[in-house]
Design a protein around this motif. Sequence first.
Motif, PDB file in Angstrom:
ATOM      1  N   THR A 196       0.811  -1.208   0.000  1.00 36.61           N
ATOM      2  CA  THR A 196       0.000   0.000   0.000  1.00 36.61           C
ATOM      3  C   THR A 196       0.846   1.260   0.000  1.00 36.61           C
ATOM      4  N   GLY A 197       2.102   1.153  -0.212  1.00 31.17           N
ATOM      5  CA  GLY A 197       2.964   2.323  -0.196  1.00 31.17           C
ATOM      6  C   GLY A 197       4.361   1.890  -0.556  1.00 31.17           C
ATOM      7  N   PRO A 198       5.356   2.375   0.188  1.00 33.14           N
ATOM      8  CA  PRO A 198       6.722   1.956  -0.071  1.00 33.14           C
ATOM      9  C   PRO A 198       6.862   0.449   0.082  1.00 33.14           C
ATOM     10  N   ALA A 199       7.934  -0.111  -0.437  1.00 35.87           N
ATOM     11  CA  ALA A 199       8.136  -1.558  -0.463  1.00 35.87           C
ATOM     12  C   ALA A 199       8.103  -2.178   0.935  1.00 35.87           C
ATOM     13  N   TRP A 200       8.339  -1.411   1.980  1.00 33.55           N
ATOM     14  CA  TRP A 200       8.368  -1.966   3.325  1.00 33.55           C
ATOM     15  C   TRP A 200       7.000  -2.004   3.983  1.00 33.55           C
ATOM     16  N   ALA A 201       6.013  -1.365   3.397  1.00 29.22           N
ATOM     17  CA  ALA A 201       4.684  -1.302   3.998  1.00 29.22           C
ATOM     18  C   ALA A 201       3.784  -2.358   3.378  1.00 29.22           C
ATOM     19  N   GLY A 202       2.927  -2.949   4.191  1.00 27.27           N
ATOM     20  CA  GLY A 202       2.022  -3.957   3.660  1.00 27.27           C
ATOM     21  C   GLY A 202       0.696  -3.952   4.384  1.00 27.27           C
ATOM     22  N   THR A 203      -0.286  -4.609   3.770  1.00 31.09           N
ATOM     23  CA  THR A 203      -1.607  -4.764   4.351  1.00 31.09           C
ATOM     24  C   THR A 203      -2.086  -6.177   4.077  1.00 31.09           C
ATOM     25  N   LEU A 204      -2.668  -6.789   5.075  1.00 31.63           N
ATOM     26  CA  LEU A 204      -3.250  -8.109   4.949  1.00 31.63           C
ATOM     27  C   LEU A 204      -4.715  -7.968   5.330  1.00 31.63           C
ATOM     28  N   ASN A 205      -5.629  -8.447   4.480  1.00 35.92           N
ATOM     29  CA  ASN A 205      -7.069  -8.357   4.732  1.00 35.92           C
ATOM     30  C   ASN A 205      -7.672  -9.749   4.736  1.00 35.92           C
ATOM     31  N   SER A 206      -8.504 -10.051   5.712  1.00 39.09           N
ATOM     32  CA  SER A 206      -9.151 -11.349   5.784  1.00 39.09           C
ATOM     33  C   SER A 206     -10.319 -11.273   6.751  1.00 39.09           C
ATOM     34  N   TYR A 207     -10.737 -12.438   7.254  1.00 36.78           N
ATOM     35  CA  TYR A 207     -11.769 -12.512   8.285  1.00 36.78           C
ATOM     36  C   TYR A 207     -11.539 -13.771   9.096  1.00 36.78           C
ATOM     37  N   LEU A 208     -12.222 -13.875  10.244  1.00 41.76           N
ATOM     38  CA  LEU A 208     -12.127 -15.062  11.085  1.00 41.76           C
ATOM     39  C   LEU A 208     -13.507 -15.687  11.201  1.00 41.76           C
ATOM     40  N   HIS A 209     -13.552 -17.007  11.151  1.00 39.47           N
ATOM     41  CA  HIS A 209     -14.819 -17.717  11.252  1.00 39.47           C
ATOM     42  C   HIS A 209     -14.693 -18.847  12.267  1.00 39.47           C
ATOM     43  N   GLU A 210     -15.452 -18.741  13.345  1.00 42.26           N
ATOM     44  CA  GLU A 210     -15.524 -19.753  14.397  1.00 42.26           C
ATOM     45  C   GLU A 210     -14.153 -20.157  14.943  1.00 42.26           C
ATOM     46  N   VAL A 211     -13.330 -19.164  15.272  1.00 42.72           N
ATOM     47  CA  VAL A 211     -12.030 -19.451  15.871  1.00 42.72           C
ATOM     48  C   VAL A 211     -12.156 -19.495  17.387  1.00 42.72           C
ATOM     49  N   MET A 212     -11.298 -20.286  18.004  1.00 43.96           N
ATOM     50  CA  MET A 212     -11.317 -20.466  19.453  1.00 43.96           C
ATOM     51  C   MET A 212     -10.031 -19.896  20.048  1.00 43.96           C
ATOM     52  N   VAL A 213      -9.987 -19.826  21.378  1.00 45.94           N
ATOM     53  CA  VAL A 213      -8.779 -19.411  22.075  1.00 45.94           C
ATOM     54  C   VAL A 213      -7.647 -20.339  21.635  1.00 45.94           C
ATOM     55  N   GLY A 214      -6.499 -19.753  21.335  1.00 45.39           N
ATOM     56  CA  GLY A 214      -5.351 -20.517  20.858  1.00 45.39           C
ATOM     57  C   GLY A 214      -5.156 -20.419  19.360  1.00 45.39           C
ATOM     58  N   PHE A 215      -6.130 -19.861  18.629  1.00 45.97           N
ATOM     59  CA  PHE A 215      -6.014 -19.723  17.183  1.00 45.97           C
ATOM     60  C   PHE A 215      -4.809 -18.855  16.845  1.00 45.97           C
ATOM     61  N   GLU A 216      -3.998 -19.291  15.888  1.00 48.37           N
ATOM     62  CA  GLU A 216      -2.860 -18.511  15.382  1.00 48.37           C
ATOM     63  C   GLU A 216      -3.133 -18.129  13.939  1.00 48.37           C
ATOM     64  N   SER A 217      -2.928 -16.852  13.628  1.00 45.75           N
ATOM     65  CA  SER A 217      -3.144 -16.374  12.269  1.00 45.75           C
ATOM     66  C   SER A 217      -2.029 -16.852  11.353  1.00 45.75           C
ATOM     67  N   SER A 218      -2.208 -16.587  10.091  1.00 44.43           N
ATOM     68  CA  SER A 218      -1.116 -16.724   9.139  1.00 44.43           C
ATOM     69  C   SER A 218      -0.038 -15.722   9.530  1.00 44.43           C
ATOM     70  N   SER A 219       1.172 -15.967   9.110  1.00 44.47           N
ATOM     71  CA  SER A 219       2.244 -15.016   9.430  1.00 44.47           C
ATOM     72  C   SER A 219       2.513 -14.121   8.229  1.00 44.47           C
ATOM     73  N   TRP A 220       3.172 -13.009   8.492  1.00 50.47           N
ATOM     74  CA  TRP A 220       3.552 -12.071   7.438  1.00 50.47           C
ATOM     75  C   TRP A 220       4.977 -11.624   7.686  1.00 50.47           C
ATOM     76  N   GLU A 221       5.629 -11.234   6.606  1.00 48.87           N
ATOM     77  CA  GLU A 221       7.013 -10.759   6.680  1.00 48.87           C
ATOM     78  C   GLU A 221       6.996  -9.248   6.848  1.00 48.87           C
ATOM     79  N   HIS A 222       7.506  -8.795   7.960  1.00 52.16           N
ATOM     80  CA  HIS A 222       7.591  -7.361   8.253  1.00 52.16           C
ATOM     81  C   HIS A 222       9.047  -6.962   8.036  1.00 52.16           C
ATOM     82  N   THR A 223       9.309  -6.139   7.030  1.00 52.74           N
ATOM     83  CA  THR A 223      10.696  -5.832   6.669  1.00 52.74           C
ATOM     84  C   THR A 223      11.110  -4.399   6.956  1.00 52.74           C
ATOM     85  N   GLY A 224      10.241  -3.593   7.493  1.00 59.47           N
ATOM     86  CA  GLY A 224      10.599  -2.202   7.758  1.00 59.47           C
ATOM     87  C   GLY A 224      10.358  -1.817   9.197  1.00 59.47           C
ATOM     88  N   ARG A 225      10.354  -0.541   9.461  1.00 57.24           N
ATOM     89  CA  ARG A 225      10.163  -0.044  10.820  1.00 57.24           C
ATOM     90  C   ARG A 225       8.775   0.560  11.038  1.00 57.24           C
TER      91      ARG A 225
END
Length: 166
Positions: A49-78
């Motif tokens: 959404t901007g410079p190469a170091w910035a990103g956006t991930l869009n999704s939703y959650l359906h019937e998740v319980m305590v302990g659910f872990e999302s997908s991971s993303w690579e964060h390369t900037g500050r």
Amino acid sequence: MIWQTGRLGARPLWIGVNEGDVLRNHSAHRIARRTGTVLAATGLALSLTGPAWAGTLNSYLHEVMVGFESSSWEHTGRASTVIHFTGCSLPGATFKDTTVELTRARPVLPDISQGQKTFSACKNGGTSKGDWGARERSSRYYFTIKKINGGGGNLRMNVKTVKVTY
């Protein structure tokens, strides 16, 4: 519905809304990364959404319980890591709040918690926002649902829109 079985029993995967991409659960990613297993049809929908170091991930959650872990993303900037939940609900119960933990994934050593935030404004279609500030280092990150309505149990939470900016 796509289901994954694991240490918490059967639970749905995080399903993406970017062009129908399926985002895989972080646990599956960690297993694949550590064992070198090649997993077919895996993808993390990222849109810059901007410079190469910035990103956006869009999704939703359906019937998740305590302990659910999302997908991971690579964060390369500050840039700040900000997680937004819009439209939180519990089928058959009243949603009060959820506690979300941001974690930095490490390939060999244990992952490191970056702290927790409690989201309560996302009920009734509202939006909750957790800002974890600028990340010190480039790494992979993911979030975990730590509590729903102040505890664990068998509650299954839905979130209409999940947005992660980094």
